[in-house]
Design an enzyme around this catalytic site. Structure first.
Site, short mmCIF file in Angstrom:
data_model
loop_
_atom_site.label_atom_id
_atom_site.label_comp_id
_atom_site.label_asym_id
_atom_site.label_seq_id
_atom_site.Cartn_x
_atom_site.Cartn_y
_atom_site.Cartn_z
N ARG A 119 0.86 -1.19 0.00
CA ARG A 119 0.00 0.00 0.00
C ARG A 119 0.90 1.24 0.00
NH1 ARG A 119 -4.68 -1.25 4.29
NH2 ARG A 119 -5.99 -2.58 3.01
N GLY A 154 -2.43 0.48 7.09
CA GLY A 154 -1.51 -0.67 6.99
C GLY A 154 -0.15 -0.38 7.62
N LYS A 155 -0.18 0.24 8.79
CA LYS A 155 1.08 0.60 9.45
C LYS A 155 1.83 -0.64 9.96
CE LYS A 155 -1.15 3.80 11.99
NZ LYS A 155 -2.33 4.10 11.18
N1 ATP Z 1 -0.40 -4.16 1.41
C1 ATP Z 1 -1.59 -4.50 1.85
N2 ATP Z 1 -2.52 -5.02 1.02
C2 ATP Z 1 -3.76 -5.37 1.47
N3 ATP Z 1 -4.16 -5.27 2.76
C3 ATP Z 1 -3.28 -4.75 3.64
C4 ATP Z 1 -1.95 -4.34 3.24
N4 ATP Z 1 -1.33 -3.88 4.34
C5 ATP Z 1 -2.19 -4.00 5.37
N5 ATP Z 1 -3.36 -4.51 4.95
C6 ATP Z 1 -4.58 -4.78 5.76
O1 ATP Z 1 -5.15 -3.53 6.17
C7 ATP Z 1 -5.77 -3.65 7.44
C8 ATP Z 1 -5.31 -2.53 8.36
O2 ATP Z 1 -3.93 -2.71 8.62
P1 ATP Z 1 -3.29 -2.23 9.99
O3 ATP Z 1 -4.03 -2.81 11.15
O4 ATP Z 1 -1.84 -2.41 9.89
O5 ATP Z 1 -3.68 -0.69 9.90
P2 ATP Z 1 -3.19 0.47 10.82
O6 ATP Z 1 -2.67 1.51 9.91
O7 ATP Z 1 -2.30 -0.05 11.89
O8 ATP Z 1 -4.57 0.97 11.43
P3 ATP Z 1 -4.88 1.53 12.92
O9 ATP Z 1 -4.19 2.85 13.02
O10 ATP Z 1 -6.35 1.67 12.95
O11 ATP Z 1 -4.37 0.49 13.86
C9 ATP Z 1 -5.40 -5.03 7.97
O12 ATP Z 1 -6.53 -5.86 7.84
C10 ATP Z 1 -4.25 -5.48 7.07
O13 ATP Z 1 -4.23 -6.87 6.88
#
Ligand code: ATP
Length: 665
Positions: free
Chosen positions: A91, A116-117
């Site tokens: 992403r 997706g962090k």
């Molecule tokens: N490259 C990618 N392609 C598809 N899905 C992805 C990718 N990277 C992450 N995801 C999915 O996106 C969703 C959110 O990811 P993640 O929990 O890392 O988000 P975040 O940025 O940490 O959000 P938050 O701040 O709400 O915790 C998860 O279900 C993860 O599997």
């Protein structure tokens, strides 16, 4: 008294009067100076971001260097993405972050919720040898991630307050065992700040070269300017001193400049690479609704809205207090909506039971306080309704961002009323930037002439989004811009009257916001009965908007007083009030009647369609009648009665076209 004495006294009075004016002018100039200085700082920070950095790449354009795929680990990274994480592509900014952190440089990543962090540190942890230490603010957050990592066969673990002695011992020995396959270790900030034994083990792990990287998740918790400040996060400031060679990766969804600057300072990562993703959530529809003052009426409206627009769809209703969340949950339940409440005063078991029921769709709506926050990852949450005003635009953005994590259309609806501003201000005024933050969300609510997305983008200094990002009719302003005419009205006379009331209240008692609005409105109505003194004929809502606009512009100010039972907020002249007298105009916006173009919407045609469909079980043909109400004011709409929908060509997707199925069987 002699004539000479009288003259001197007269002059003395004039001097006193002028001195008082000068004092006020100095105070207002000082306030203006503060505002200008802070703006100056913002401008020079923005400028710095545009100046080429010494490394040759432009600071704002770092992706150009860091999205390369020819690093020594690039091939392996892509393989792990596919084979371990079962994902096809990175992403935005994931690849860049992975490359920076694997290059052993400090990095700060600002990505919206759900961006997706986690992958940004989980994938590098699998490429590096040694252990990645992840500081995370909540045990539940860690457990969710551990569960996910275990399902992918990744060796990760956690140490927190509830870890057993045996478990702690195992982890300590794994930290120092070169043959151990432990890749990621999650800890709470408290564990770092309070456990000397753990710090000692970390030191040893560092000395044998197994401490690879420090990841600080929800890194904004370091900053007192942020919305989730956690004192123990401050301790992380020592990490760079104690472990100078480790690289730091900070992750957050909070992006105001003051928070970013503060994080860099606290963690001693001033030279870090900063990545900031766009904050636009294109699939969320943003809407503000006027909150009825009568509570019963409001709850009925809320229940009807949920039943009509979100039947069987998951959602959250955010409330102001624990008591309010309990009441609203009960009121919605009594209107046949499966609602449960969630707040910090409930025990951990009770909370996770409610959360679990919501995840399994056994509860339709969670009625919560902000305690229902970090780590909420329900992909199909379709709506977030704010029953009451958030503390800041940042809080609002995070809260509403819990909707639509699956990328499908979702809704953010905020119910706004004048009184809620002051209810919130008595809670936040003691915080460092509490009132400033509150006014950012008030401005979002009362600005009726700007796209909601633009307002959020401006707040986050998200230039890319503000300049190029399209709203695609996904906010109430853009959707209704054809229907509503916004006109600017000059309410200078009314504003002067507001100021006169707070300058010298009739009873010598200070005035509260509600009283002020009431007095101004009744004055306008009663004066207008005798002569058309106030031709604008402001409604009660417009008077409230005038007061809020004056507050935002520093013509008015809130003045807080403690009583033995609560905090009272009065309205007094603001630091810039003297300027109002020098001006000769003061504008607010008024939503006017629909323009001629929009009136066409009323030209509705009813269409009845009889069709033959095959019955599922008997294959017999049966007749079905469907009625549609369609606005055909736009010529040549191609209507396609396919399935259960009436499709319009994409080019006709305009806000003046409405298609409503009113009956089908
Ligand atoms: N490259 C990618 N392609 C598809 N899905 C992805 C990718 N990277 C992450 N995801 C999915 O996106 C969703 C959110 O990811 P993640 O929990 O890392 O988000 P975040 O940025 O940490 O959000 P938050 O701040 O709400 O915790 C998860 O279900 C993860 O599997």
């Amino acid at each position: 008294m002699s004539i000479e004495e009288k003259d001197i006294n007269k002059e003395l009075k004039q001097i006193d009067k002028r001195l008082a004016q000068i004092r006020q002018e100095i105070s207002s100039l000082e306030s203006e100076r503060e505002i200008l200085l802070s703006r100056k700082k913002e401008c020079s920070d923005n400028l710095k971001n545009l100046i080429p950095s010494s490394s040759g790449g432009r600071k704002n354009d770092l992706t150009v260097d860091w999205n390369r795929t020819d690093f020594e680990w690039s091939e392996n990274a892509r393989k792990i993405l596919k084979e371990v994480f079962k994902l096809d592509t990175f992403r935005p900014l994931q690849l860049e972050t992975i490359n920076v952190t694997l290059s052993k440089m400090d990095c700060l990543v600002i990505m919206p919720t759900g961006g997706g962090k986690s992958l940004c540190f989980q994938l590098p942890a699998l490429i590096d040898t040694g252990v990645t230490l992840v500081v995370s603010p909540l045990v539940s957050l860690m457990e969710d991630q551990l569960w996910m990592l275990k399902s992918l066969n990744i060796n990760a673990d956690t140490l927190n307050g509830s870890s057993t002695k045996d478990h702690v011992k195992t982890i300590h020995s794994e930290m120092l065992d070169k043959n151990s396959n432990l890749k990621i270790l999650y800890v709470t900030p408290e564990k770092l700040a309070k456990s000397k034994i753990f710090m000692n083990k970390l030191q040893k792990m560092y000395e044998i070269g197994r401490f690879r990287r420090l990841v600080v998740d929800e890194v904004h918790c370091c900053s007192t300017y942020g919305h989730d400040f956690r004192p123990d996060y401050k301790f992380l400031g020592v990490m760079k001193q104690v472990f100078p060679d480790i690289c730091v990766l900070g992750l957050t969804a909070t992006a105001t400049q003051s928070v970013i600057d503060d994080i860099k300072k606290i963690l001693s990562i001033q030279k870090c690479i900063l990545f900031k993703a766009s904050f636009n959530r294109p699939n969320i529809f943003y809407e503000i609704k006027q909150k009825p003052s009568n509570n019963e009426e409001f709850i009925n409206e809320l229940a009807a809205l949920i039943k009509k627009n979100f039947p069987r769809q998951s959602g959250i209703v955010y409330c102001f207090s624990q008591k309010e969340s309990e009441q609203v949950a009960q009121q919605l339940s009594s209107r046949n909506i499966r609602a449960d409440c969630y707040h910090a005063n409930m025990g951990p078991n009770e909370r996770s039971k409610v959360h679990d029921k919501w995840l399994k769709n056994q509860v339709h709506v969670i009625v919560a306080t902000i305690a229902f926050g970090m780590g909420i990852d329900k992909q199909d949450c379709r709506f977030v309704i704010h029953h009451s005003l958030s503390k800041s635009l940042e809080n609002f953005y995070q809260e509403s961002g819990r909707a639509g994590r699956d990328g499908e259309t979702a809704y953010s609806i905020l119910f706004f009323k004048f009184g809620d501003v002051f209810r919130q201000s008595t809670m936040v005024f003691t915080e460092q930037t509490g009132l400033e933050n509150l006014y950012s969300i008030v401005n979002y609510c009362i600005d009726k002439k700007t796209c909601k997305r633009k307002l959020i983008a401006r707040h986050f200094n998200d230039d890319v989004w503000e300049n190029k990002g399209e709203c695609n009719l996904m906010c109430d302003f853009c959707k209704n811009s054809n229907e509503n005419r916004i006109e600017k009205i000059d309410v200078y006379k009314e504003a002067c009257f507001v100021l006169s009331l707070v300058e010298k209240p009739k009873t010598d008692k200070k005035i509260t916001s509600n009283k002020l609005a009431e007095l101004v409105h009744s004055e306008i109505v009663s004066k207008n009965k005798k002569s058309d003194c106030y031709p604008n004929k402001l409604s009660q809502n417009e008077v409230e908007k005038l007061i809020l606009t004056m507050l935002m512009n520093n013509y008015l100010k809130e003045d807080f007083h403690f009583t033995p039972y609560n905090t009272i907020c009065y309205i007094v002249p603001g630091p810039l009030s003297v300027h109002l007298k020098n001006d000769s105009f003061f504008y607010i916006d008024r939503t006017g009647p629909p323009s001629d173009k929009a009136k066409k919407i009323e030209k509705i045609e009813k269409i009845e369609k009889i069709e033959k469909i095959e019955s599922d079980d008997t294959n017999e043909l049966k007749t079905r009648k469907r009625n549609w109400e369609i606005d055909l004011s736009l010529d040549s709409c191609e209507l396609d009665f396919d399935q259960n929908e009436c499709h319009l060509p994409k080019s006709k997707k305009s806000s003046v076209v409405e298609v409503v199925e009113i009956d089908s069987d």
